[in-house]
Design an enzyme around this catalytic site. Structure first.
Site, PDB file in Angstrom:
ATOM      1  N   ASP A  44      -6.258  -5.991  -2.331  1.00 66.07           N
ATOM      2  CA  ASP A  44      -5.962  -4.562  -2.222  1.00 66.07           C
ATOM      3  C   ASP A  44      -4.623  -4.243  -2.873  1.00 66.07           C
ATOM      4  O   ASP A  44      -3.582  -4.716  -2.414  1.00 66.07           O
ATOM      5  CB  ASP A  44      -5.904  -4.166  -0.738  1.00 66.07           C
ATOM      6  CG  ASP A  44      -5.625  -2.691  -0.557  1.00 66.07           C
ATOM      7  OD1 ASP A  44      -6.571  -1.900  -0.734  1.00 66.07           O
ATOM      8  OD2 ASP A  44      -4.473  -2.314  -0.272  1.00 66.07           O
ATOM      9  N   TYR A  49       2.092   0.708  -5.441  1.00 70.69           N
ATOM     10  CA  TYR A  49       2.717  -0.575  -5.084  1.00 70.69           C
ATOM     11  C   TYR A  49       3.451  -1.174  -6.293  1.00 70.69           C
ATOM     12  O   TYR A  49       4.169  -2.162  -6.149  1.00 70.69           O
ATOM     13  CB  TYR A  49       1.697  -1.596  -4.568  1.00 70.69           C
ATOM     14  CG  TYR A  49       0.908  -1.168  -3.350  1.00 70.69           C
ATOM     15  CD1 TYR A  49       1.255  -0.040  -2.621  1.00 70.69           C
ATOM     16  CD2 TYR A  49      -0.197  -1.902  -2.923  1.00 70.69           C
ATOM     17  CE1 TYR A  49       0.520   0.354  -1.514  1.00 70.69           C
ATOM     18  CE2 TYR A  49      -0.930  -1.522  -1.808  1.00 70.69           C
ATOM     19  CZ  TYR A  49      -0.570  -0.380  -1.117  1.00 70.69           C
ATOM     20  OH  TYR A  49      -1.304  -0.006  -0.024  1.00 70.69           O
ATOM     21  N   LYS A  74      -5.665   2.188  -6.009  1.00 66.79           N
ATOM     22  CA  LYS A  74      -5.659   3.534  -5.408  1.00 66.79           C
ATOM     23  C   LYS A  74      -4.902   4.537  -6.265  1.00 66.79           C
ATOM     24  O   LYS A  74      -3.851   4.208  -6.826  1.00 66.79           O
ATOM     25  CB  LYS A  74      -5.023   3.494  -4.014  1.00 66.79           C
ATOM     26  CG  LYS A  74      -5.520   2.384  -3.117  1.00 66.79           C
ATOM     27  CD  LYS A  74      -4.984   2.509  -1.702  1.00 66.79           C
ATOM     28  CE  LYS A  74      -5.152   1.217  -0.935  1.00 66.79           C
ATOM     29  NZ  LYS A  74      -4.097   0.213  -1.215  1.00 66.79           N
ATOM     30  N   HIS A 107      -5.523   7.530  -2.574  1.00 65.12           N
ATOM     31  CA  HIS A 107      -4.602   6.881  -1.632  1.00 65.12           C
ATOM     32  C   HIS A 107      -4.346   7.732  -0.386  1.00 65.12           C
ATOM     33  O   HIS A 107      -4.391   7.221   0.741  1.00 65.12           O
ATOM     34  CB  HIS A 107      -3.283   6.581  -2.351  1.00 65.12           C
ATOM     35  CG  HIS A 107      -2.516   5.451  -1.768  1.00 65.12           C
ATOM     36  ND1 HIS A 107      -1.736   4.617  -2.512  1.00 65.12           N
ATOM     37  CD2 HIS A 107      -2.393   5.007  -0.486  1.00 65.12           C
ATOM     38  CE1 HIS A 107      -1.173   3.713  -1.725  1.00 65.12           C
ATOM     39  NE2 HIS A 107      -1.552   3.934  -0.489  1.00 65.12           N
TER      40      HIS A 107
HETATM   41  N1  LIG Z   1      -3.732   2.845   2.237  1.00 63.37           N
HETATM   42  C1  LIG Z   1      -2.526   2.898   2.728  1.00 63.37           C
HETATM   43  O1  LIG Z   1      -1.933   3.975   2.893  1.00 63.37           O
HETATM   44  C2  LIG Z   1      -1.841   1.618   3.110  1.00 63.37           C
HETATM   45  C3  LIG Z   1      -0.663   1.643   3.847  1.00 63.37           C
HETATM   46  C4  LIG Z   1      -0.070   0.427   4.201  1.00 63.37           C
HETATM   47  C5  LIG Z   1      -0.662  -0.780   3.813  1.00 63.37           C
HETATM   48  N2  LIG Z   1      -1.802  -0.778   3.059  1.00 63.37           N
HETATM   49  C6  LIG Z   1      -2.468  -2.049   2.638  1.00 63.37           C
HETATM   50  O2  LIG Z   1      -2.717  -2.827   3.797  1.00 63.37           O
HETATM   51  C7  LIG Z   1      -2.174  -4.139   3.599  1.00 63.37           C
HETATM   52  C8  LIG Z   1      -1.792  -4.778   4.919  1.00 63.37           C
HETATM   53  O3  LIG Z   1      -0.862  -3.993   5.614  1.00 63.37           O
HETATM   54  P1  LIG Z   1       0.696  -4.373   5.735  1.00 63.37           P
HETATM   55  O4  LIG Z   1       1.091  -5.283   4.626  1.00 63.37           O
HETATM   56  O5  LIG Z   1       1.405  -3.075   5.875  1.00 63.37           O
HETATM   57  O6  LIG Z   1       0.807  -5.071   7.151  1.00 63.37           O
HETATM   58  P2  LIG Z   1       0.041  -6.260   7.943  1.00 63.37           P
HETATM   59  O7  LIG Z   1      -0.909  -6.954   7.059  1.00 63.37           O
HETATM   60  O8  LIG Z   1      -0.416  -5.670   9.221  1.00 63.37           O
HETATM   61  O9  LIG Z   1       1.268  -7.210   8.287  1.00 63.37           O
HETATM   62  C9  LIG Z   1       1.956  -7.901   7.289  1.00 63.37           C
HETATM   63  C10 LIG Z   1       3.212  -8.513   7.931  1.00 63.37           C
HETATM   64  O10 LIG Z   1       2.821  -9.373   8.999  1.00 63.37           O
HETATM   65  C11 LIG Z   1       3.243 -10.699   8.732  1.00 63.37           C
HETATM   66  N3  LIG Z   1       2.102 -11.570   9.076  1.00 63.37           N
HETATM   67  C12 LIG Z   1       0.951 -11.739   8.393  1.00 63.37           C
HETATM   68  N4  LIG Z   1       0.113 -12.564   9.034  1.00 63.37           N
HETATM   69  C13 LIG Z   1       0.753 -12.938  10.174  1.00 63.37           C
HETATM   70  C14 LIG Z   1       0.410 -13.787  11.249  1.00 63.37           C
HETATM   71  N5  LIG Z   1      -0.755 -14.421  11.285  1.00 63.37           N
HETATM   72  N6  LIG Z   1       1.321 -13.947  12.270  1.00 63.37           N
HETATM   73  C15 LIG Z   1       2.512 -13.313  12.232  1.00 63.37           C
HETATM   74  N7  LIG Z   1       2.882 -12.482  11.238  1.00 63.37           N
HETATM   75  C16 LIG Z   1       2.012 -12.303  10.211  1.00 63.37           C
HETATM   76  C17 LIG Z   1       3.609 -10.744   7.270  1.00 63.37           C
HETATM   77  O11 LIG Z   1       4.714 -11.590   7.072  1.00 63.37           O
HETATM   78  P3  LIG Z   1       4.727 -12.748   5.938  1.00 63.37           P
HETATM   79  O12 LIG Z   1       4.348 -12.115   4.633  1.00 63.37           O
HETATM   80  O13 LIG Z   1       6.159 -13.210   5.980  1.00 63.37           O
HETATM   81  O14 LIG Z   1       3.754 -13.791   6.396  1.00 63.37           O
HETATM   82  C18 LIG Z   1       4.016  -9.300   6.988  1.00 63.37           C
HETATM   83  O15 LIG Z   1       5.383  -9.099   7.308  1.00 63.37           O
HETATM   84  C19 LIG Z   1      -0.981  -3.861   2.653  1.00 63.37           C
HETATM   85  O16 LIG Z   1      -0.464  -5.045   2.098  1.00 63.37           O
HETATM   86  C20 LIG Z   1      -1.612  -2.905   1.699  1.00 63.37           C
HETATM   87  O17 LIG Z   1      -2.434  -3.595   0.768  1.00 63.37           O
HETATM   88  C21 LIG Z   1      -2.400   0.405   2.721  1.00 63.37           C
END
Ligand SMILES: NC(=O)c1ccc[n+]([C@@H]2O[C@H](COP(=O)([O-])OP(=O)(O)OC[C@H]3O[C@@H](n4cnc5c(N)ncnc54)[C@H](OP(=O)(O)O)[C@@H]3O)[C@@H](O)[C@H]2O)c1
Length: 279
Positions: A44, A49, A74, A107
């Protein structure tokens, strides 16, 4: 092979994908190639980004054939105007060095600007032109989806929304399901330490009970409700951990315990799509 969902238009996608927000440059390429090696097949990204080039580089470096990968990008809010949207999708492809995206999403609806129907028409045409396989949206509320249906007759096949135990989006999920739209979860782990859901005592107790980690409990809860989470991690160990969720099942009672953690104001950054605008 992970398990799969079949979208309303026939596209088959893995039940879990890999988020790339904040991953850039050489570190990002390494994180993505290791994620693909670990078994992720859905990536994704987004124009906003500023990492589509790095995602494309990781795709070229992996031994996994392009056809086995599902790549999502997006459209940003500043390019909802029809012609700009088409040009943005073309540029998005050039940046990644791809011939097509599997999924392309709007997005944010940016309802105050009010051009998302025009942007949707551009995505419909981009699909017709072969630039993208499937089209969807992100952060759309029922009122936005209804407007797309009314004005174009075509509904998205996917809606990517903020979804974690503190904001489980029951009503939006029900709406999506009723309209054959797959719900995809962004920040499925509450962005790690951002909302500390991984430390919640209920999640911790279930982790102990099922002999899995807090992250695995949350991601399993999401897939058992037919949601597609896209966790991001820079660490191989966590990438593998987040993918290893199909070897156990939460009971209905335990799923209900996680459901009960939701809060009306549970969005961690208060980005309400009815008002929030991302350009
Ligand atoms: N459409 C939208 O508006 C929108 C908005 C926000 C995000 N997104 C997408 O959604 C994806 C995921 O969301 P996100 O990156 O915001 O947050 P997330 O995936 O909920 O969390 C990522 C964070 O959690 C840590 N982490 C990952 N796996 C873990 C585990 N098993 N145990 C403990 N900590 C863990 C990671 O650290 P480390 O990297 O240090 O492991 C990172 O700091 C984004 O990367 C993006 O592609 C879309």
């Amino acid at each position: 092979m992970t398990e799969t969902y079949t979208l309303a238009d026939g596209l088959v996608v893995p039940k879990i994908g890999f988020g790339t927000y904040k991953l850039t440059g050489a570190t990002g390429v390494n994180a993505i190639t290791s994620a693909i090696d670990a078994g992720y097949r859905l990536l994704d990204t987004a124009v906003n980004y500023e990492n589509e080039g790095m995602v494309g580089e990781a795709i070229r470096r992996t031994a996994v054939p392009r056809a086995q990968l599902t790549i999502t990008s997006k459209l940003p809010g500043r390019h909802h105007h029809y012609q700009e949207a088409i040009a943005t999708i073309e540029e998005s492809l050039y940046r990644a060095g791809l011939d097509y995206y599997d999924l392309y999403l709007i997005h944010w609806p940016n309802p105050i600007t009010g051009q998302y129907v025009e942007a949707w028409q551009a995505l419909i045409d981009a699909q017709r032109f072969g630039l993208v396989r499937s089209i969807g949206v992100s952060n759309f509320l029922p009122e936005h989806l209804e407007k797309l249906q009314k004005e174009t007759g075509i509904l998205p096949v996917i809606n990517q929304i903020e979804l974690h135990p503190y904001f489980n989006q029951a009503a939006q999920r029900q709406f999506d399901t009723n309209h054959q739209i797959l719900t995809e979860a962004w920040s499925p782990l509450g962005r790690g330490t951002r909302n500390n859901v991984l430390q919640d005592p209920v999640i911790q107790q279930l982790a102990e009970k099922y002999h899995h980690t807090a992250g695995q409990i949350i991601l399993r809860w999401q897939t058992q409700m037919n949601v597609l989470p896209i966790p991001k991690s820079t660490h191989l160990k966590r990438q593998i951990e987040n993918l290893t969720i199909f070897d156990f099942e939460l009971s209905d009672t335990d799923r209900a315990k996680i459901d009960a953690l939701t809060k009306v104001d549970g969005r961690y950054s208060q980005q309400d799509p009815a008002k929030y605008e991302e350009f």
